[in-house]
Scaffold this motif. Structure first.
Motif, PDB file in Angstrom:
ATOM      1  N   SER A 167       0.994  -1.022  -0.640  1.00 56.29           N
ATOM      2  CA  SER A 167      -0.184   0.134   0.171  1.00 56.29           C
ATOM      3  C   SER A 167       0.947   1.024   0.199  1.00 56.29           C
ATOM      4  O   SER A 167       1.980   0.794   0.121  1.00 56.29           O
ATOM      5  N   ASN A 168       0.666   1.964  -0.208  1.00 54.02           N
ATOM      6  CA  ASN A 168       1.129   3.436   0.426  1.00 54.02           C
ATOM      7  C   ASN A 168       2.006   3.884   1.288  1.00 54.02           C
ATOM      8  O   ASN A 168       3.139   4.424   1.733  1.00 54.02           O
ATOM      9  N   ASN A 169       1.053   3.434   2.337  1.00 53.85           N
ATOM     10  CA  ASN A 169       1.408   3.455   3.652  1.00 53.85           C
ATOM     11  C   ASN A 169       2.973   2.050   4.760  1.00 53.85           C
ATOM     12  O   ASN A 169       3.972   2.598   4.300  1.00 53.85           O
ATOM     13  N   THR A 170       2.403   0.726   3.183  1.00 47.96           N
ATOM     14  CA  THR A 170       3.820   0.339   3.509  1.00 47.96           C
ATOM     15  C   THR A 170       4.710   0.844   2.164  1.00 47.96           C
ATOM     16  O   THR A 170       5.816   0.076   2.875  1.00 47.96           O
ATOM     17  N   SER A 171       4.849   1.271   1.596  1.00 49.54           N
ATOM     18  CA  SER A 171       5.716   1.474   0.361  1.00 49.54           C
ATOM     19  C   SER A 171       6.820   2.483   0.918  1.00 49.54           C
ATOM     20  O   SER A 171       7.576   2.026   1.229  1.00 49.54           O
ATOM     21  N   ARG A 172       6.002   3.606   1.496  1.00 53.15           N
ATOM     22  CA  ARG A 172       6.964   4.452   2.976  1.00 53.15           C
ATOM     23  C   ARG A 172       7.775   3.735   3.770  1.00 53.15           C
ATOM     24  O   ARG A 172       9.001   3.598   3.529  1.00 53.15           O
ATOM     25  N   TYR A 173       7.846   2.308   4.272  1.00 53.15           N
ATOM     26  CA  TYR A 173       8.163   1.553   4.986  1.00 53.15           C
ATOM     27  C   TYR A 173       9.834   1.075   3.961  1.00 53.15           C
ATOM     28  O   TYR A 173      10.938   0.784   4.073  1.00 53.15           O
ATOM     29  N   PHE A 174       9.020   0.327   2.919  1.00 52.27           N
ATOM     30  CA  PHE A 174       9.603   0.061   1.807  1.00 52.27           C
ATOM     31  C   PHE A 174      11.244   0.416   1.906  1.00 52.27           C
ATOM     32  O   PHE A 174      12.121  -0.176   1.541  1.00 52.27           O
ATOM     33  N   GLU A 175      10.358   1.841   0.853  1.00 50.57           N
ATOM     34  CA  GLU A 175      11.958   2.481   0.498  1.00 50.57           C
ATOM     35  C   GLU A 175      12.924   3.020   1.829  1.00 50.57           C
ATOM     36  O   GLU A 175      14.101   3.060   1.267  1.00 50.57           O
ATOM     37  N   TYR A 176      12.466   3.033   2.858  1.00 44.66           N
ATOM     38  CA  TYR A 176      13.139   3.501   3.818  1.00 44.66           C
ATOM     39  C   TYR A 176      14.081   2.406   4.072  1.00 44.66           C
ATOM     40  O   TYR A 176      15.545   2.195   4.010  1.00 44.66           O
ATOM     41  N   TYR A 177      13.252   1.115   4.263  1.00 41.87           N
ATOM     42  CA  TYR A 177      14.330   0.058   4.900  1.00 41.87           C
ATOM     43  C   TYR A 177      15.064  -0.905   3.299  1.00 41.87           C
ATOM     44  O   TYR A 177      16.316  -1.635   3.685  1.00 41.87           O
ATOM     45  N   PHE A 178      14.685  -0.571   2.166  1.00 40.10           N
ATOM     46  CA  PHE A 178      15.735  -1.162   1.022  1.00 40.10           C
ATOM     47  C   PHE A 178      16.538  -0.223   0.473  1.00 40.10           C
ATOM     48  O   PHE A 178      16.454  -0.053  -0.272  1.00 40.10           O
ATOM     49  N   LYS A 179      16.034   0.906   1.221  1.00 38.06           N
ATOM     50  CA  LYS A 179      16.853   2.250   0.498  1.00 38.06           C
ATOM     51  C   LYS A 179      18.616   2.329  -0.197  1.00 38.06           C
ATOM     52  O   LYS A 179      19.032   2.599  -0.591  1.00 38.06           O
ATOM     53  N   SER A 180      19.736   1.317   0.499  1.00 34.23           N
ATOM     54  CA  SER A 180      21.011   0.573  -0.266  1.00 34.23           C
ATOM     55  C   SER A 180      20.868  -0.172  -1.091  1.00 34.23           C
ATOM     56  O   SER A 180      21.846  -0.411  -1.795  1.00 34.23           O
ATOM     57  N   LYS A 181      19.485  -0.270  -1.155  1.00 35.08           N
ATOM     58  CA  LYS A 181      20.013  -1.570  -2.464  1.00 35.08           C
ATOM     59  C   LYS A 181      18.628  -1.236  -4.074  1.00 35.08           C
ATOM     60  O   LYS A 181      17.893  -0.263  -3.921  1.00 35.08           O
ATOM     61  N   PRO A 182      19.274  -1.690  -4.700  1.00 34.93           N
ATOM     62  CA  PRO A 182      18.075  -0.919  -5.980  1.00 34.93           C
ATOM     63  C   PRO A 182      16.869  -2.224  -5.813  1.00 34.93           C
ATOM     64  O   PRO A 182      16.855  -3.368  -5.267  1.00 34.93           O
ATOM     65  N   SER A 183      15.389  -1.365  -6.405  1.00 39.54           N
ATOM     66  CA  SER A 183      14.638  -1.656  -6.081  1.00 39.54           C
ATOM     67  C   SER A 183      13.349  -1.657  -6.715  1.00 39.54           C
ATOM     68  O   SER A 183      13.207  -0.252  -7.778  1.00 39.54           O
ATOM     69  N   ILE A 184      12.005  -2.386  -7.146  1.00 40.02           N
ATOM     70  CA  ILE A 184      11.129  -1.258  -7.641  1.00 40.02           C
ATOM     71  C   ILE A 184       9.700  -1.516  -6.380  1.00 40.02           C
ATOM     72  O   ILE A 184      10.002  -2.582  -5.940  1.00 40.02           O
ATOM     73  N   ILE A 185       9.535  -0.566  -5.596  1.00 42.07           N
ATOM     74  CA  ILE A 185       8.136  -0.318  -5.014  1.00 42.07           C
ATOM     75  C   ILE A 185       6.971  -0.440  -5.054  1.00 42.07           C
ATOM     76  O   ILE A 185       7.139   1.213  -5.812  1.00 42.07           O
ATOM     77  N   ARG A 186       6.402  -1.074  -5.702  1.00 39.68           N
ATOM     78  CA  ARG A 186       4.498  -0.700  -5.743  1.00 39.68           C
ATOM     79  C   ARG A 186       4.333  -0.281  -4.923  1.00 39.68           C
ATOM     80  O   ARG A 186       4.412  -0.532  -3.847  1.00 39.68           O
TER      81      ARG A 186
END
Length: 353
Positions: A167-186
């Motif tokens: 969700s839009n809420n969990t995406s903020r967590y994902f973006e923070y947690y995975f900020k050091s890795k290449p990612s696709i966050i939906r």
């Protein structure tokens, strides 16, 4: 493993899936490992609704049929022909999957493996059985895949890149947690339909498929209508009447009753046919059993608005009224090259090497 070997495993999986439909499950002698897996899969389909109340057999069969068609050799060849894959791709790609509709994360799973990488899968609690079964079947075709497929129960670790859907809420967590890795966050997205009043009954019946398939739980489901000033919804309601039996499904009916009550208590004006409510609203995201609508005056202005709001929109349905729109009835029938959020997953995976 060579990519052609992995591709051939998925072709065999497609043949396996082609045996199952809501009309009839037909065991075919030429399908590999059928004696070990056919009956087990039938049982799993029958049990899916006990694992997730929204996963009725009809909806699960629809997803299975869609993947059976997508995994045909010609479709895979067409999809993969647009890419040049590097040898020895062996990155560990973490997947955090959604669980809103059956096998919603399977495209990411397929993309990681067919690009030569290893997949670390963290399933949603709402859809954790179907994809594990398909992985087990793939490994039965070629045991080497057991070294490339892992399912993670706890914390996701040891990955080189990640694809996470939430969700839009969990995406903020994902973006923070995975900020050091290449990612696709939906994040959250919704789909819309644009009407001009000249749609045929068949068009609007097909639009009903875009609205009601998977009970409207997918990001590709139409949750918002744009209609011209003075639009008469009578033809729309008459055309979608064939979907009336959706109200007999308890979970859907509960949502219909609840959301309708909330709207009425808030004194919102509703259009209602006893199984779907229409509410005038500027938002794109409507609750289950309801579709929002909004009037437009100029189609060019609407085109510009939808372009500006593209990050909130997954699909646009129309009779060529809007650029890059798709036909009515096609939102839940994406091709392999129709990427979620218009982010090319294979291009992302290729860029990691």
């Amino acid at each position: 493993m060579l990519q052609i070997e992995i591709k051939n495993c998925f072709i065999e999986l497609g043949k396996f899936l082609s045996q199952f439909s809501s009309e009839k499950n037909e065991k075919k002698s030429e399908v590999k490992n059928n004696d070990d897996y056919f009956d087990e899969f039938v049982t799993l389909i029958e049990l899916s609704q006990s694992h997730n109340g929204w996963f009725t057999p009809e909806q699960v069969y629809f997803s299975i049929n869609s993947w059976a068609k997508a995994l045909e050799e010609e479709k895979l060849e067409k999809w993969l022909s647009n890419y040049t894959f590097k040898e020895n791709s062996n990155k560990n790609i973490g997947l955090i999957l959604a669980g809103n509709i059956p096998l919603v994360g399977f495209h990411d799973f397929l993309s990681v493996l067919i690009s030569g990488n290893n997949v670390l899968v963290k399933t949603s609690s709402n859809d954790q059985h179907l994809i594990k079964f398909l992985a087990k079947y793939l490994i039965s075709i070629d045991e080497r895949l057991s070294e490339k497929i892992s399912f993670v129960e706890g914390k996701l670790e040891g990955f080189d890149a990640v694809i996470a859907t939430g969700s839009n809420n969990t995406s903020r967590y994902f973006e923070y947690y995975f900020k050091s890795k290449p990612s696709i966050i939906r994040k959250n997205r919704n789909s819309v339909a644009v009407l001009n009043g000249n749609e045929s009954t068949e068009d609007l019946e097909n639009l009903g498929e875009d609205i009601f398939r998977y009970f409207g739980l997918g990001c590709r489901n139409v949750s918002k209508l744009f209609v011209p000033k003075g639009y008469d919804f009578k033809h729309f309601f008459e055309s979608i009447f064939k979907y009336k039996d959706v109200i007999f499904y308890e979970k859907y009916a509960n949502n219909y009753d609840y959301n309708k009550a909330v709207f009425l208590m808030s004194l919102y004006k509703l259009l209602d046919n006893e199984f779907l409510t229409l509410k005038e609203d500027t938002s794109y995201s409507s609750p289950i059993s309801s579709v929002f609508y909004e009037y437009y005056e100029d189609i060019n202005d609407l085109n510009n608005r939808l372009e500006n709001d593209s990050e909130q929109i997954q699909c646009i349905v129309s009779n060529n009224l809007i650029k890059n729109s798709i036909a009515f009835g096609q939102t839940q029938k994406p091709q392999l090259w129709d990427y979620a959020d218009n982010v090319d997953t294979l291009e992302f995976l290729n860029s990691l090497n």
